[in-house]
Write a protein that holds these residues in place. Structure first.
Motif, PDB file in Angstrom:
ATOM      1  N   SER A  35       0.362  -7.711  28.361  1.00 51.03           N
ATOM      2  CA  SER A  35      -0.554  -6.716  27.809  1.00 51.03           C
ATOM      3  C   SER A  35      -1.705  -7.397  27.059  1.00 51.03           C
ATOM      4  CB  SER A  35       0.206  -5.767  26.879  1.00 51.03           C
ATOM      5  OG  SER A  35      -0.660  -4.826  26.324  1.00 51.03           O
ATOM      6  N   GLN A  39      -5.632  -7.186  28.149  1.00 46.51           N
ATOM      7  CA  GLN A  39      -6.712  -6.763  27.265  1.00 46.51           C
ATOM      8  C   GLN A  39      -7.830  -7.804  27.255  1.00 46.51           C
ATOM      9  OE1 GLN A  39      -6.995  -3.651  25.482  1.00 46.51           O
ATOM     10  NE2 GLN A  39      -9.056  -4.493  25.656  1.00 46.51           N
ATOM     11  N   THR A  42      -9.814  -7.462  30.424  1.00 51.55           N
ATOM     12  CA  THR A  42     -10.684  -6.287  30.348  1.00 51.55           C
ATOM     13  C   THR A  42     -11.940  -6.606  29.544  1.00 51.55           C
ATOM     14  OG1 THR A  42      -8.830  -4.751  30.550  1.00 51.55           O
ATOM     15  CG2 THR A  42     -10.837  -3.892  29.533  1.00 51.55           C
ATOM     16  N   ALA A  99      -6.818  -0.723  30.414  1.00 52.25           N
ATOM     17  CA  ALA A  99      -7.314  -0.887  29.050  1.00 52.25           C
ATOM     18  C   ALA A  99      -8.826  -0.684  29.005  1.00 52.25           C
ATOM     19  CB  ALA A  99      -6.959  -2.285  28.542  1.00 52.25           C
ATOM     20  N   GLU A 100      -9.287  -0.294  27.841  1.00 53.83           N
ATOM     21  CA  GLU A 100     -10.719  -0.199  27.574  1.00 53.83           C
ATOM     22  C   GLU A 100     -11.119  -1.465  26.827  1.00 53.83           C
ATOM     23  OE1 GLU A 100     -12.975   2.262  28.331  1.00 53.83           O
ATOM     24  OE2 GLU A 100     -11.382   3.126  29.559  1.00 53.83           O
ATOM     25  N   SER A 102     -11.966  -3.802  24.056  1.00 54.69           N
ATOM     26  CA  SER A 102     -11.642  -3.657  22.630  1.00 54.69           C
ATOM     27  C   SER A 102     -12.765  -4.177  21.734  1.00 54.69           C
ATOM     28  CB  SER A 102     -10.338  -4.387  22.303  1.00 54.69           C
ATOM     29  OG  SER A 102     -10.494  -5.780  22.493  1.00 54.69           O
TER      30      SER A 102
END
Length: 172
Positions: A35, A39, A42, A99-100, A102
């Motif tokens: 994860s 992220q 992304t 995910a967007e 961050s």
């Protein structure tokens, strides 16, 4: 650029010991590591696209000046931003992003700092030399981001392979 031993997520994900001894981590730890890598991928993808968009705008202005393309940059902007300049270029990694970004604001500020002396709202007001110089800066940055993104994707693949192996072999 990554910094060995650094505290940023990219430094952790790309550190040599992040995926060492995968077999010693429990499944929840592996998922958390994946994860974290997802992220970072992304965020790198978002930063890469910001860089490419600015490069596309500046390249369109260079092409307009050379007579390669006709029409105003403003009229061509929707096509440029829709990535129609390079129809044969690859789009994305083929991965489903869940995910967007961050750090979107931080990435925008970083890219803006790279092109601080070239106002992207009016690239026609700048001379050829400054446009080419900024294109070179953006291209180098995009290359580094792409290299890091591929490295993060390799980490994600190794983590996914370990998780898959555990399910396949009944170790999950």
């Amino acid at each position: 650029m990554t910094y060995p031993g650094g505290n940023r997520r990219i430094d952790r994900v790309l550190s040599s010991d992040f995926i060492d001894r995968l077999g010693e981590h429990d499944l929840d730890e592996l998922r958390a590591m994946r994860s974290e890598a997802e992220q970072e991928e992304t965020d790198l993808s978002y930063l890469r696209r910001l860089l490419q968009g600015r490069m596309d705008i500046l390249q369109a202005e260079v092409d307009r000046r050379s007579g390669k393309d006709v029409g105003s940059l403003i009229d061509r902007l929707p096509g440029i931003l829709a990535d129609e300049m390079n129809p044969g270029s690859p789009h994305g990694s083929g991965r489903h992003a869940v995910a967007e970004p961050s750090r979107a604001d931080m990435h925008r500020r970083h890219v803006e700092a790279l092109v601080a002396d070239v106002d992207l709202s009016n690239p026609g007001a700048h001379d050829d030399e400054s446009l080419h110089r900024v294109l070179d800066v953006l291209a180098r940055e995009e290359h580094e981001v792409s290299t890091n993104r591929r490295a993060v994707q390799d980490v994600m693949d190794k983590l996914t392979a370990e998780i898959t192996r555990r399910y396949r072999e009944g170790d999950a």
